[in-house]
Design a protein around this motif. Structure first.
Motif, short mmCIF file in Angstrom:
data_model
loop_
_atom_site.label_atom_id
_atom_site.label_comp_id
_atom_site.label_asym_id
_atom_site.label_seq_id
_atom_site.Cartn_x
_atom_site.Cartn_y
_atom_site.Cartn_z
N MET A 147 0.72 -1.29 -0.04
CA MET A 147 0.09 0.04 0.10
C MET A 147 1.00 1.23 0.00
N LYS A 148 0.47 2.57 -0.59
CA LYS A 148 1.05 3.50 -0.56
C LYS A 148 1.70 4.04 0.53
N ASP A 149 0.97 3.92 1.84
CA ASP A 149 1.47 4.25 3.03
C ASP A 149 2.04 3.34 3.88
N HIS A 150 2.77 2.27 3.18
CA HIS A 150 3.43 1.33 4.06
C HIS A 150 4.60 2.26 4.68
N PRO A 151 4.88 1.61 6.07
CA PRO A 151 4.39 0.30 6.65
C PRO A 151 3.25 1.03 7.92
#
Length: 259
Positions: A147-151
Motif C-alpha cells: 500500500m502507498k502508506d507502507h508501513p
C-alpha cells in the motif's frame, strides 16, 4: 522515522519471480499477469533485472545502449524507480528511499531471484512469488502488493497485501473447498483498485502481528512466509477437519467450521 529500524524477516526457502508491464489500469495489469501465468507464457530478464513478457530472440537489439536486450514490439516494460517516484510522490518509496533500499536488499538476500515492479496506474510496488506448498501440490503464485502508506498495521495483513494470481484462483479455492465438504474459504478480504474494481486478498495476520514502523517493520520476506502459511493451512485443512476448524475459529469465519 528512526534510522535504526529493524526489518522483520524470518529465514525461509521460497522461490520467487516477477513480471513487468503497463496496461491501462491496475486491474487490467493484474488480469494480464494472471492470464499469462495460467497460459505458461515465457518471460525474459534484461540487464537491469526487469522481467518482460515473451522470449529472447536472436537479432534483438539493445534498448538505449549497454548490455541490455531490446524489448520486442508488443512487450511491456516496467517503469524505473526514478520514474515511479516522479509520477507517484505520495508513495512510501518516494518519501523514504532508504526504507525502499532496505526492503529490496532484504527481499533479494532471502530470495535472490525475486524482482520488484510497480503498478502502472497507482504506482503501488509489488513482488510476484511462486511457493511450493507441498510435494503433491501445484505451486501457488502470489502478488505481494505494498500500500502507498507502507508501513502500517491499519488493516488485517498490514500494508503488504497478498493477492492470488490464478494458480490457484479464488474460484478454484472455493470449488476445492466445496468438493472437500467445506462451506467456504476463510480469511479472504476485499479491496478496491483506483479504477474502482474490487479485488481479493488474503487475511494473513491480525493487525497486532504486523510491525508498523515505530520500532520494527514487517518486510515482504515475512509476508511471503505468511502467504505460504495461509496456503498450507488451506491445503492441509481440506484433509484435516480439526485444523480447518482451528483456522476458522475467528468471529468472522466461524460459520465456515465443520460440524
Amino acid at each position: 522515522m528512526k534510522q535504526n529500524l529493524r526489518m522483520v524477516a524470518n529465514g525461509n526457502k521460497l522461490s520467487c519471480g516477477a513480471f513487468a508491464g503497463t496496461p491501462a489500469t491496475d486491474s487490467e495489469w493484474i488480469e494480464r499477469m494472471s492470464e499469462s501465468m495460467l497460459n505458461n507464457e515465457e518471460f525474459f530478464m534484461d540487464n537491469e533485472g526487469v522481467i518482460h513478457q515473451g522470449s529472447i530472440r536472436q537479432g534483438d537489439t539493445i534498448t538505449g545502449g549497454g548490455n541490455g536486450t531490446k524489448i520486442s514490439e508488443g512487450t511491456f516494460a516496467a517503469p524505473s524507480l526514478s520514474e515511479s517516484c516522479a509520477n507517484h510522490p505520495d508513495q512510501w518509496y518516494a518519501k523514504n528511499q532508504r526504507l525502499f533500499q532496505a526492503e529490496v536488499a532484504n527481499m533479494q538476500r532471502q530470495h535472490p531471484q525475486a524482482k520488484y515492479n510497480f503498478m502502472p496506474q497507482s504506482g503501488d510496488m509489488f513482488w510476484v512469488i511462486e511457493l511450493k506448498i507441498g510435494g503433491s501440490c501445484e505451486p501457488w503464485q502470489f502478488m505481494l502488493r505494498y500500500m502507498k502508506d507502507h508501513p502500517n498495521n491499519n488493516n488485517y495483513g498490514g500494508s503488504i497485501r497478498v493477492l492470488l494470481l490464478g494458480k490457484p484462483s479464488e474460484d478454484i479455492l472455493k470449488a476445492r473447498a466445496l468438493a472437500a465438504g467445506r462451506p467456504g474459504v476463510p480469511h479472504l478480504l476485499k479491496a478496491t483498485n483506483v479504477d474502482g474494481k474490487v479485488y481479493t486478498y488474503l487475511c494473513t495476520r491480525t493487525t497486532k502481528d504486523v510491525k508498523d514502523g515505530v520500532k520494527e517493520i514487517t518486510s515482504a520476506v515475512q509476508v511471503a512466509a505468511w502467504a505460504g502459511d495461509w496456503a498450507l493451512h488451506f491445503e492441509v485443512g481440506l484433509h484435516n477437519k480439526k485444523l480447518w476448524n482451528a483456522w476458522c475459529d475467528d468471529e468472522h469465519f466461524r460459520g465456515l467450521k465443520m460440524p
